[in-house]
Write an enzyme that holds these catalytic residues in place. Structure first.
Site, PDB file in Angstrom:
ATOM      1  N   HIS A 152       0.851  -1.191   0.000  1.00  0.00           N
ATOM      2  CA  HIS A 152       0.000   0.000   0.000  1.00  0.00           C
ATOM      3  C   HIS A 152       0.888   1.243   0.000  1.00  0.00           C
ATOM      4  CE1 HIS A 152       0.710  -0.627   4.362  1.00  0.00           C
ATOM      5  NE2 HIS A 152       0.753   0.698   4.397  1.00  0.00           N
ATOM      6  N   ALA A 153       0.262   2.388  -0.127  1.00  0.00           N
ATOM      7  CA  ALA A 153       0.956   3.677  -0.027  1.00  0.00           C
ATOM      8  C   ALA A 153       0.119   4.581   0.878  1.00  0.00           C
ATOM      9  CB  ALA A 153       1.114   4.320  -1.405  1.00  0.00           C
TER      10      ALA A 153
END
Length: 135
Positions: free
Chosen positions: A52-53
């Site tokens: 994820h970011a």
């Protein structure tokens, strides 16, 4: 921000025959004030974390015990960091996709974050991330 903004930082190490001591001060050793701390542990062999970011979150990641790899990409290039010492850690700026793997037995990953948990700050789909960074 770009991948080159993410880098390993050395932390103070006070050596003593009775055991060493390392400390982290927000806005001093790391470039943000610490609002949250969490840690990953008991990661089964062959498993990964991350994927994820964050749109706005700054993080600082330390291998408190054992080792693991952190692969970061800004959508243009990728770099893998091997964390295996408790006296240095990886600064991760916003808008970096991260993927953690290669956890050794007994590895503990501690993360210091610039904000409290906010689900809206997460990007959990890689194609969405690429669109948001303009790739």
């Amino acid at each position: 921000m770009a991948l080159q903004d993410c880098h390993v930082l050395d932390l103070p190490k006070i050596e003593d025959a009775r055991g060493n001591l390392t400390f982290v001060e927000g806005d001093n050793h790391i470039p943000f004030d610490i609002k949250r701390v969490y840690y990953l542990y008991d990661v089964p062999g062959g498993s990964h974390r991350g994927a994820h970011a964050h749109r706005n979150l700054h993080q600082f990641m330390i291998a408190m015990s054992g080792s693991f790899d952190v692969t970061l990409t800004d959508g243009h290039e990728a770099k893998t960091f091997h964390l295996n010492r408790s006296y240095f850690g990886l600064y991760i700026c916003p808008m970096m996709w991260r993927y953690l793997d290669n956890f050794s037995s007994g590895a503990v990953c501690m993360v210091m974050a610039s904000a409290r948990y906010d689900e809206a700050d997460y990007i959990r789909d890689y194609d969405t991330f690429l669109k948001e960074v303009g790739v």
